[in-house]
Design an enzyme around this catalytic site. Structure first.
Site, mmCIF file in Angstrom:
data_model
loop_
_atom_site.group_PDB
_atom_site.id
_atom_site.type_symbol
_atom_site.label_atom_id
_atom_site.label_comp_id
_atom_site.label_asym_id
_atom_site.label_seq_id
_atom_site.Cartn_x
_atom_site.Cartn_y
_atom_site.Cartn_z
ATOM 1 N N ASP A 1 0.776 -1.390 -0.051
ATOM 2 C CA ASP A 1 0.088 -0.048 0.017
ATOM 3 C C ASP A 1 0.886 1.106 0.104
ATOM 4 O OD1 ASP A 1 -2.377 1.503 -0.029
ATOM 5 O OD2 ASP A 1 -2.533 1.396 2.040
ATOM 6 N N HIS B 1 2.627 3.529 -8.902
ATOM 7 C CA HIS B 1 2.648 1.876 -9.240
ATOM 8 C C HIS B 1 3.927 1.533 -9.988
ATOM 9 C CE1 HIS B 1 -1.316 2.187 -7.770
ATOM 10 N NE2 HIS B 1 -1.872 2.948 -8.840
ATOM 11 N N LEU C 1 11.053 -20.391 -5.051
ATOM 12 C CA LEU C 1 9.892 -19.567 -4.610
ATOM 13 C C LEU C 1 8.762 -19.529 -5.322
ATOM 14 C CD1 LEU C 1 9.311 -16.947 -2.734
ATOM 15 C CD2 LEU C 1 10.114 -15.561 -4.429
HETATM 16 C C1 FPP Z 1 -1.761 0.250 -3.418
HETATM 17 O O1 FPP Z 1 -1.353 1.334 -3.592
HETATM 18 C C2 FPP Z 1 -1.246 -0.453 -4.805
HETATM 19 C C3 FPP Z 1 -2.072 -1.141 -5.711
HETATM 20 C C4 FPP Z 1 -3.594 -0.989 -5.708
HETATM 21 C C5 FPP Z 1 -1.485 -1.934 -7.076
HETATM 22 C C6 FPP Z 1 -0.145 -2.339 -6.820
HETATM 23 C C7 FPP Z 1 0.280 -2.740 -7.963
HETATM 24 C C8 FPP Z 1 1.774 -2.978 -8.490
HETATM 25 C C9 FPP Z 1 2.731 -2.479 -7.275
HETATM 26 C C10 FPP Z 1 2.130 -3.402 -9.687
HETATM 27 C C11 FPP Z 1 2.035 -4.889 -9.496
HETATM 28 C C12 FPP Z 1 2.752 -5.541 -10.641
HETATM 29 C C13 FPP Z 1 2.560 -7.031 -10.452
HETATM 30 C C14 FPP Z 1 3.301 -7.786 -11.448
HETATM 31 C C15 FPP Z 1 1.879 -7.745 -9.441
HETATM 32 P P1 FPP Z 1 -2.417 2.693 -3.555
HETATM 33 O O2 FPP Z 1 -2.748 3.094 -4.979
HETATM 34 O O3 FPP Z 1 -3.481 2.101 -2.875
HETATM 35 O O4 FPP Z 1 -1.582 3.716 -2.493
HETATM 36 P P2 FPP Z 1 -2.404 4.775 -1.779
HETATM 37 O O5 FPP Z 1 -3.038 4.223 -0.640
HETATM 38 O O6 FPP Z 1 -1.269 5.732 -1.415
HETATM 39 O O7 FPP Z 1 -3.591 5.496 -2.757
#
Ligand code: FPP
Length: 232
Positions: free
Chosen positions: A12, A29, A123
């Protein structure tokens, strides 16, 4: 350092990381994907057996269309860039959740990654996509009910293991620790059945700032808790 068998992570804080820098959320992201890359490698090097990451929840569809499609584009890019190395490191990719509903190109590239790594024994890297813990339990209960009815089974003899068999994590052990970054102190519908005995570890850093050092500090905290309980 002895390591947990199964680490699960709620990644997060990508959006807030970007906002703090005056960047668009997708840049957050993108930076999050780089963190993920580092953590997958670290887990593989340390001999962690299972790593599960919450990449897209059933609630994430509520975000603006361009953010949703951007997240899946980043995933496709991740597979494209990382698959060869994951293969050579003996990592097996798996997906949990109702991921047949994700955009076609993301689904196809995931299917490819699953096939390409299916024989790997290092893994086990599980990516939660369109995942929701309550939905997972509900679907398992429905399937179990269907089977029990069809086979004329006895409802009173249903055991916990029977539910487990229909969860999307069937066959993998429960997480020993669940890490959440970004400062929020909740599970947000992640692995609700599987978290029964997991150590919950929260970090007040945004996911893009979470690196190998942070992971090691989480593992140290996990070990300390275990030592304490062991001493009682
Ligand atoms: C949460 O941060 C993150 C997500 C909802 C997306 C996570 C995705 C990635 C890291 C890319 C993943 C790639 C693969 C291959 C699995 P948020 O947007 O909720 O952050 P915020 O709470 O600060 O708004």
């Amino acid at each position: 350092m002895s390591v947990p068998n199964h680490i699960a992570i709620i990644m997060d804080g990508n959006g807030r990381w970007a906002k703090k820098r005056g960047l668009p959320r997708l840049m957050g992201h993108n930076a999050g994907m780089k963190s993920l890359k580092e953590i997958v490698r670290a887990c593989s090097d340390m001999g962690v057996r299972y790593l599960t990451v919450y990449a897209f929840s059933t609630e994430n569809w509520k975000r603006p269309d361009d953010e949703v499609s951007g997240i899946f584009k980043i995933m496709v890019l991740y597979i494209k860039k990382e698959l060869a190395e994951l293969k050579s490191e003996n990592v097996r990719i798996q997906v949990i959740g109702e991921w047949e509903k994700i955009p076609k190109d993301a689904r196809e590239s995931m299917e490819f990654a699953l096939r390409e790594t299916a024989e790997n024994t290092g893994l086990q890297f599980q990516i939660a996509l369109n995942y929701g813990g309550r939905r997972e339990i509900l679907d398992a209960v429905k399937e179990l009910y269907r089977r029990t009815e069809k086979e004329g089974g006895d409802i009173d003899s249903i055991r916990e293991e029977d539910i487990e068999r229909y969860l999307s994590t069937a066959g993998s052990p429960d997480p020993d620790m669940i890490i959440r970054t970004g400062g929020e102190l909740r599970l947000s519908n992640f692995m609700l059945w599987q978290c029964a005995y997991s150590e919950l570890i929260f970090r007040d850093v945004y996911w893009p700032d979470f690196d190998k050092k942070e992971l090691e500090s989480c593992i140290a905290e996990f070990e300390q808790r275990h030592r304490r309980y062991g001493g009682l």
